[in-house]
Enzyme design. Sequence first.
Site, PDB file in Angstrom:
ATOM      1  N   GLY A 121      15.849 -13.037  34.188  1.00 41.30           N
ATOM      2  CA  GLY A 121      14.490 -13.194  34.707  1.00 41.30           C
ATOM      3  C   GLY A 121      14.188 -12.110  35.711  1.00 41.30           C
ATOM      4  O   GLY A 121      15.054 -11.315  36.075  1.00 41.30           O
ATOM      5  N   GLY A 171      11.523 -11.264  39.228  1.00 43.78           N
ATOM      6  CA  GLY A 171      10.503 -11.750  40.149  1.00 43.78           C
ATOM      7  C   GLY A 171       9.949 -10.583  40.929  1.00 43.78           C
ATOM      8  O   GLY A 171      10.207  -9.419  40.600  1.00 43.78           O
ATOM      9  N   GLY A 172       9.190 -10.910  41.939  1.00 40.13           N
ATOM     10  CA  GLY A 172       8.474  -9.884  42.671  1.00 40.13           C
ATOM     11  C   GLY A 172       9.369  -8.835  43.298  1.00 40.13           C
ATOM     12  O   GLY A 172       9.002  -7.672  43.378  1.00 40.13           O
ATOM     13  N   MET A 173      10.531  -9.229  43.719  1.00 41.72           N
ATOM     14  CA  MET A 173      11.340  -8.311  44.509  1.00 41.72           C
ATOM     15  C   MET A 173      12.519  -7.762  43.723  1.00 41.72           C
ATOM     16  O   MET A 173      13.250  -6.927  44.211  1.00 41.72           O
ATOM     17  CB  MET A 173      11.870  -9.021  45.748  1.00 41.72           C
ATOM     18  CG  MET A 173      10.789  -9.501  46.665  1.00 41.72           C
ATOM     19  SD  MET A 173      10.215  -8.172  47.723  1.00 41.72           S
ATOM     20  CE  MET A 173       8.991  -9.046  48.688  1.00 41.72           C
ATOM     21  N   VAL A 199      16.848 -11.204  38.146  1.00 41.99           N
ATOM     22  CA  VAL A 199      17.831 -12.278  38.229  1.00 41.99           C
ATOM     23  C   VAL A 199      18.795 -12.129  37.053  1.00 41.99           C
ATOM     24  O   VAL A 199      18.369 -11.891  35.918  1.00 41.99           O
ATOM     25  CB  VAL A 199      17.146 -13.659  38.180  1.00 41.99           C
ATOM     26  CG1 VAL A 199      18.171 -14.754  38.396  1.00 41.99           C
ATOM     27  CG2 VAL A 199      16.046 -13.737  39.217  1.00 41.99           C
ATOM     28  N   ASP A 250       7.394 -21.294  48.049  1.00 42.73           N
ATOM     29  CA  ASP A 250       7.005 -20.707  46.762  1.00 42.73           C
ATOM     30  C   ASP A 250       7.261 -21.709  45.636  1.00 42.73           C
ATOM     31  O   ASP A 250       7.886 -21.382  44.633  1.00 42.73           O
ATOM     32  CB  ASP A 250       7.775 -19.396  46.536  1.00 42.73           C
ATOM     33  CG  ASP A 250       7.181 -18.562  45.401  1.00 42.73           C
ATOM     34  OD1 ASP A 250       6.005 -18.798  45.042  1.00 42.73           O
ATOM     35  OD2 ASP A 250       7.892 -17.696  44.861  1.00 42.73           O
TER      36      ASP A 250
END
Lengths: 181, 802
Positions: free
Chosen positions: B87, B89-91, B94, B204
């Site tokens: 996966g 995400g924004g930063m 994963v 979040d």
Amino acid sequence: MTQLLAAWSAGDSSALDALMPLVYDELRQVAGRQLAGERGAHTLQATALVNEAFLRLVDQTRASFKDRAHFFAVSAQIMRRILIDHARRRLAAKRGGGLETVSLEGVLEWPGKENLDVLLLDEALTELATFDARQSRIVELRFFAGLGVEETAAALAISTATVKREWRVARAWLLNRIRPA
Amino acid sequence: MTPERWELVKELFEKVVDVPPAERSSLLRAAADAELVREVEGLLEADARSESFLAMPAGSLLGAMEAIGRWRAPERLGPYRLLGEIGAGGMGTVHLAERDDDTFRMRVAIKIVRAGAGSQGLLRRFVTERQILAGLEHPGIARLLDGGSAPDGGPYLVMEYVEGLPIDVHCTRRRLSVRQRIELFRKVCAAVAYAHQHLVVHRDLKPGNILVTEGGLPKLLDFGIATLFQPGRTETATALHALTPGYASPEQIEGRGVATTSDVYSLGVVLFELLTGALPYRTEGRSPLELARAVCEEQPQVPSAVAKGEALDADLDNIVLMALRKDPARRHPSVESLDDDLKRYLEGLPVKARPDTFTYRTGKLLKRKRLAVAAALLVALSVLGGVLATLHEARIADRRFREVHRLANALIFELHDGIQGITGSTRARELLVKRALEYLAMLSREAPDDPAIQKDLAAAYEKIGDIQGRPGIANLGQYEAALRSYEESLRLRRKLLASHPGDEELQKAIAASTLRKGHVLADRGRLTEALESYEEGTRILEPLHTARPDDPVVARDLGVLHMLSGDVLGHPHRPSLGRPEEALERYLRGHAIQRRLLSADPKSGERRHFLASHTGRLAAAEGALGRFDDASRHFREATDLLTALKAEFPRVGSIRSDLAFLETAWAGLLVESDRDRALALLAGAEATLEELAARDAANAAAREDRAALAVRVADLVSPFDPARARREYERAIPLYAEILAGSPGRARVVYPAARAHAGLGERSAAVALLEDARRKGNQDVRAEALLAELVIPFRPPLRVTR
């Protein structure tokens, strides 16, 4: 952020230097998220990208519509830099880290049929700016930030008719420069 | 090309570009400059083939964007072998990974943050917070196991690997009913509530962070991770939260602070989505920016109106919409409270959430906020928010504004860290107060003559005073400091009033300050000073009330001032100076005002409740003065009012506890003439308070009420039922021990606690309590009398002497 935008639009060019790294960082992150996002979208809309970066960077409660326009203007320049940097790096990688030579290798895939030499475009745009800075900015906004005619007009505080007229000439000039008949 | 020449080229181009080719050549020929004509002809040729050139924005250039966004993960990180990306995400990304030590194999998820993603401080924050995060051990929360720094400098976090589907996908695939969805969602609530108890806010929450395992257990991912991602760049810190527009709360989007109620909001969005298949705000065709505006400005859709599957009813609408309110203070005060309402809904009980128009509020409801920390944080934010907003309006220089803004940020972030660093929240809240005061002092120096800022300062000092020691809400127990803050607030307001005589808002504000100050003093047993403060407020409000008797705020506050003056003068069952005649006179004045207020709005629950309080005071004072008939009549009137209110507002606890104490006082009046009736009243009061205490085991006020009743009952029955009196005193002792340990020096607790000890013959314990209170300025005559009783008749044990 908002102050930097205001300072820059008021003619303080050092504000742009302060803005650039912030916006650059953010655009990279947003691009990464959108590319890898669960939505499976494989085309990135520049407008959405810049919008999201704006949303994340600028204090919404204090930003005016004008600030948004300024932000787009900055983003357009940054998007241009990002694309050019990338093309250069890729070229360098293919040449084994050697010197930049013929720019044909720096071509990027275009979702449509044609390919576009971004490095040539960049050079041409830089040349255009020497005698028509406004046209060069219109191209940046429309092409690199993905803004529509009206948004571009708002960002530069000019009429939509002017944007359309200038865009047409600029496009013809650039095409002629990059791919002469 | 020169700009001048380019102007000519453009001019000619535009002149000819839209005319038919035949006319075009004649127009071009007319131009003198052959070079110019060639230039324009080139442009015209390019224009004809430029249709697709630059037609798509550059952002669509796939390769480049991929290069911007992609980043290659290493193959190993410390003891972990990376198996593949699962996966992003924004930063960062994963990855599934395996720890392949000799001894055991364990699958984990590793979140790698791209180096240079603007999160320099992340590792540092991780080191300070890992203990707290790793301490979150709950079956519904994926554990944070480890963390470190990748070779390129980007930090990474190692988390428990959870195999499951996002909760929304799970619900759709399993075709869960509304009931099953709520049951599943309640498990999510339990996990979030657990984390909140450990003072970790998720920040979040969204379906992608709530995975449901094959066995149907929800697991929350990334708990506290958003906290780690708080960037250190102060200038833009508020806008840089890693947030997901559809699920982030208005306060997160606007860059205001985040509290547990922000998670309540996000849970509300998730619940909305699970129940309806849609989001609270229309999303299609909207850019993230427009969506964010909608979250902050628009009213959410009503779930039952957009539900695609099973029909939803009004109670569910109310619960979901309450969680989604824009003002965090008006949402469910905690996740437990949201969960509790859903439980009630599933059990077919009436739910607590009401449509937004429900305004009946009482002070005691405020007491029930479970998370004192959240309350303190909200108060702090409202102080800062208010001052900042005014500063903005006042067009203070931008630099100044930024400075204040940064300080506010520091306050919020440091507060957050502080809260996480320790058990309990005292240190963090002290920090909060200290910072806030520093910041206030700075503003004060900068704008000594600006009345708007001075007004805000006064309001801020008042709020700081509340945090430090306002009785009845979560406070720091710093009563002397609270008094100083209130005094500072009063001083500022008096000074402003001197330069703006007749400013009614200021006068009202001063009266409100005297009320708060008096309240703290009375709570400490400093009754003379409390009375002085109340009288200052009374002197200010009386002329206002005479001039405009219909102003409800002035009337109510004046009524309350009369009532509280009466209490400190001579309420028979509260700390008082023992002057019941004067008390009765104040009560009569308050009662008259309140009667008039009610006649203007006879249906108002709040006004009826106030009138019942005033009437009950009258009855108590009349009883103490031996005016049996008046007292009986007023007891009956007050009881009738409260009984009707109780039926109408069955969930307002303060109505029930007030009724219980009214019945107890009435029993006191009747105990000699009609013992059976008195005992029946006491039994009713006991049942009510037992129920209230059982309903909310964490409610300290309910336990205090229960202890007070035990002592009152014991006092009443001791002449004829000493065994029962003993049991009641024994019941009160541990309750009071706990209360006094938590908040020592409270005047209304000292006397009954000492009375319980005295009743059990524990003379020295009683004397110690009373003498300590007396040293600290407690003037309660009941305590004085008890002390005298315990000390004066005491004689040393008789010795047989020759």
